[in-house]
Scaffold this motif. Sequence first.
Motif, PDB file in Angstrom:
ATOM      1  N   UNK A 286       0.845  -1.202   0.000  1.00  0.00           N
ATOM      2  CA  UNK A 286       0.000   0.000   0.000  1.00  0.00           C
ATOM      3  C   UNK A 286       0.875   1.244   0.000  1.00  0.00           C
ATOM      4  N   UNK A 287       1.896   1.267   0.856  1.00  0.00           N
ATOM      5  CA  UNK A 287       2.805   2.417   0.921  1.00  0.00           C
ATOM      6  C   UNK A 287       3.492   2.646  -0.421  1.00  0.00           C
ATOM      7  N   UNK A 288       3.907   1.573  -1.094  1.00  0.00           N
ATOM      8  CA  UNK A 288       4.565   1.698  -2.400  1.00  0.00           C
ATOM      9  C   UNK A 288       3.608   2.285  -3.433  1.00  0.00           C
ATOM     10  N   UNK A 289       2.362   1.840  -3.441  1.00  0.00           N
ATOM     11  CA  UNK A 289       1.374   2.385  -4.385  1.00  0.00           C
ATOM     12  C   UNK A 289       1.121   3.862  -4.117  1.00  0.00           C
ATOM     13  N   UNK A 290       1.050   4.259  -2.842  1.00  0.00           N
ATOM     14  CA  UNK A 290       0.841   5.662  -2.500  1.00  0.00           C
ATOM     15  C   UNK A 290       2.029   6.511  -2.949  1.00  0.00           C
TER      16      UNK A 290
END
Length: 177
Positions: free
Chosen positions: A168-172
């Motif tokens: 999720x952090x990478x996508x954000x």
Amino acid sequence: MTDDAPVGRVRSLVTAPESGAPPERRESVTVHADGVAGDRYRAGDGTFQLDGCAVTLVAAEALDAVRAETGIDVSDGRHRRNVVVEGFGAGMDDLLDATVAVGGALLRPTRRRPPCAHVEELAGAAGLAAALRNRGGLCCDVLEAGDVAVGDRVAIREADPRTTGAEIAARLRERRE
């Protein structure tokens, strides 16, 4: 499940009806909320009852490596783990805290299940505990009961929270860039 998540198979199934009893290979088992039907831990008769696991997994690759490195072959079930899975590597750390579909059951591996001197004694194989160090398998909680058979598919249904959070952090980060 992510597209790149590994998928494996059940290579073998093992139960022991009571503490110290020889392991029995099975073609299929029923996994209940409190363990594997016909296994000593579900019956309340396991040697390490206070530290018992509802279901135990071990990597086929780990058992293959033990055989290659030491000549000790425990494919007959003397490793005393319930489900031998292939396709996840010798350590299976990717499965820790994930939700894993094993045949018709849904499991959550919660911690490593290190080997002990007792398994070595019962197996009659000096050096087995040392050979299985860091690859002795995983303890699992049962999220959904179900039937499991040799050859059944094993797949990560939902990644562990750490992996999911990192994805999720990478996508954000990608969206901000």
